[in-house]
Design a protein around this motif. Structure first.
Motif, PDB file in Angstrom:
ATOM      1  N   GLY A 149      -8.448  -5.664  -1.172  1.00 28.29           N
ATOM      2  CA  GLY A 149      -7.646  -4.703  -1.614  1.00 28.29           C
ATOM      3  C   GLY A 149      -7.655  -3.603  -0.460  1.00 28.29           C
ATOM      4  O   GLY A 149      -7.714  -3.951   0.782  1.00 28.29           O
ATOM      5  N   HIS A 204       1.913   3.159  -2.213  1.00 31.86           N
ATOM      6  CA  HIS A 204       1.429   4.492  -2.832  1.00 31.86           C
ATOM      7  C   HIS A 204       0.183   4.131  -3.630  1.00 31.86           C
ATOM      8  O   HIS A 204      -0.026   3.397  -4.535  1.00 31.86           O
ATOM      9  CB  HIS A 204       2.657   4.640  -4.016  1.00 31.86           C
ATOM     10  N   ILE A 205      -0.904   4.742  -2.946  1.00 32.10           N
ATOM     11  CA  ILE A 205      -1.991   4.616  -3.687  1.00 32.10           C
ATOM     12  C   ILE A 205      -2.814   6.113  -3.759  1.00 32.10           C
ATOM     13  O   ILE A 205      -2.767   6.507  -2.894  1.00 32.10           O
ATOM     14  CB  ILE A 205      -3.323   3.807  -2.725  1.00 32.10           C
ATOM     15  N   THR A 217     -10.630   6.582  -1.995  1.00 29.93           N
ATOM     16  CA  THR A 217     -10.357   5.590  -3.216  1.00 29.93           C
ATOM     17  C   THR A 217     -10.351   4.249  -2.597  1.00 29.93           C
ATOM     18  O   THR A 217      -9.861   3.970  -1.423  1.00 29.93           O
ATOM     19  CB  THR A 217      -9.331   5.996  -3.990  1.00 29.93           C
ATOM     20  N   THR A 250     -11.381  -1.220  -9.100  1.00 31.12           N
ATOM     21  CA  THR A 250     -10.557  -0.228  -9.244  1.00 31.12           C
ATOM     22  C   THR A 250      -9.137  -0.857  -9.109  1.00 31.12           C
ATOM     23  O   THR A 250      -8.768  -1.242  -7.939  1.00 31.12           O
ATOM     24  CB  THR A 250     -10.520   0.962  -8.442  1.00 31.12           C
ATOM     25  N   LYS A 257      -8.561   3.876   1.242  1.00 30.42           N
ATOM     26  CA  LYS A 257      -7.534   5.366   1.757  1.00 30.42           C
ATOM     27  C   LYS A 257      -8.440   6.071   1.750  1.00 30.42           C
ATOM     28  O   LYS A 257      -9.264   6.608   0.842  1.00 30.42           O
ATOM     29  CB  LYS A 257      -6.603   5.249   0.804  1.00 30.42           C
ATOM     30  N   HIS A 293      -5.303  -1.883  -8.147  1.00 29.79           N
ATOM     31  CA  HIS A 293      -4.180  -1.376  -7.445  1.00 29.79           C
ATOM     32  C   HIS A 293      -3.224  -1.017  -8.322  1.00 29.79           C
ATOM     33  O   HIS A 293      -2.875  -1.509  -9.422  1.00 29.79           O
ATOM     34  CB  HIS A 293      -3.628  -2.204  -6.450  1.00 29.79           C
ATOM     35  N   PRO A 294      -2.789   0.398  -8.511  1.00 31.87           N
ATOM     36  CA  PRO A 294      -1.762   1.056  -9.490  1.00 31.87           C
ATOM     37  C   PRO A 294      -0.583  -0.034  -9.361  1.00 31.87           C
ATOM     38  O   PRO A 294      -0.080  -0.359  -8.100  1.00 31.87           O
ATOM     39  CB  PRO A 294      -1.302   2.248  -8.854  1.00 31.87           C
ATOM     40  N   PHE A 316       0.861  -1.179  -0.159  1.00 32.61           N
ATOM     41  CA  PHE A 316       0.005   0.014  -0.127  1.00 32.61           C
ATOM     42  C   PHE A 316       0.717   1.183   0.161  1.00 32.61           C
ATOM     43  O   PHE A 316       0.294   2.239   0.318  1.00 32.61           O
ATOM     44  CB  PHE A 316      -0.806  -0.070   1.222  1.00 32.61           C
ATOM     45  N   ALA A 331      -8.287   0.418  -3.941  1.00 34.80           N
ATOM     46  CA  ALA A 331      -7.324  -0.178  -4.840  1.00 34.80           C
ATOM     47  C   ALA A 331      -7.514  -1.651  -4.753  1.00 34.80           C
ATOM     48  O   ALA A 331      -7.126  -2.221  -3.825  1.00 34.80           O
ATOM     49  CB  ALA A 331      -6.110   0.279  -4.546  1.00 34.80           C
TER      50      ALA A 331
END
Length: 141
Positions: A48, A17-18, A27, A122, A51, A124-125, A15, A29
């Motif tokens: 997920g 960088h979300i 958001t 959505t 945040k 997770h990046p 986690f 993720a």
């Protein structure tokens, strides 16, 4: 012949960088969706991170089930069925059944892990290609 089934492993599902979407104070993720094999009709289970930072309350109506476990900060949850606001802190767990209607907020920031009975919504990046066995999959250190 064995009835053993291999695990699904996501490397580096951290986690660290979300990013919050532009103009938003909360958001989700998602990591990965797995179809259960414990019922006659497979159902999705996705996990997920959630945040939230200070800002307007975020309404949510549940058409799926969700469990949240707070890891950092505080997340306030107004249960619209009872009118009670629950102040969740690290170590607190909340279950949201189908039909729940809530508003999420915080005066500072909050971070939680969740599991839901829905497919990935959505992603997770930076998780693409991190499923174990995928080319180039490696843990972030």
């Amino acid at each position: 012949m064995s009835n053993l089934v291999p695990l699904t492993i996501i490397k580096g599902a951290g986690f660290e960088h979300i990013p919050l979407p532009a103009g938003e104070n909360a958001t989700v993720a998602d990591f990965h969706t797995t179809l259960t094999k414990t019922t006659a009709t497979p159902a999705p289970i996705t996990s997920g991170f959630y945040k939230i930072v200070a800002g307007p309350a975020r309404p949510a109506s549940y058409t799926f089930e969700e469990a949240k476990y707070v890891l950092q900060g505080q997340i306030d949850v107004l249960d619209e069925a009872t009118g009670i606001t629950h102040h969740l802190v690290p170590g607190d767990y909340a279950f949201f059944p189908v039909g729940s209607q809530v508003k999420f907020s915080t005066k500072s920031a909050g971070f939680a892990f969740y599991v839901v009975t829905r497919p990935v919504k959505t992603a997770h990046p930076n998780l693409e290609g991190r499923e174990e066995g995928a080319a180039g999959a490696k843990a972030k250190l």
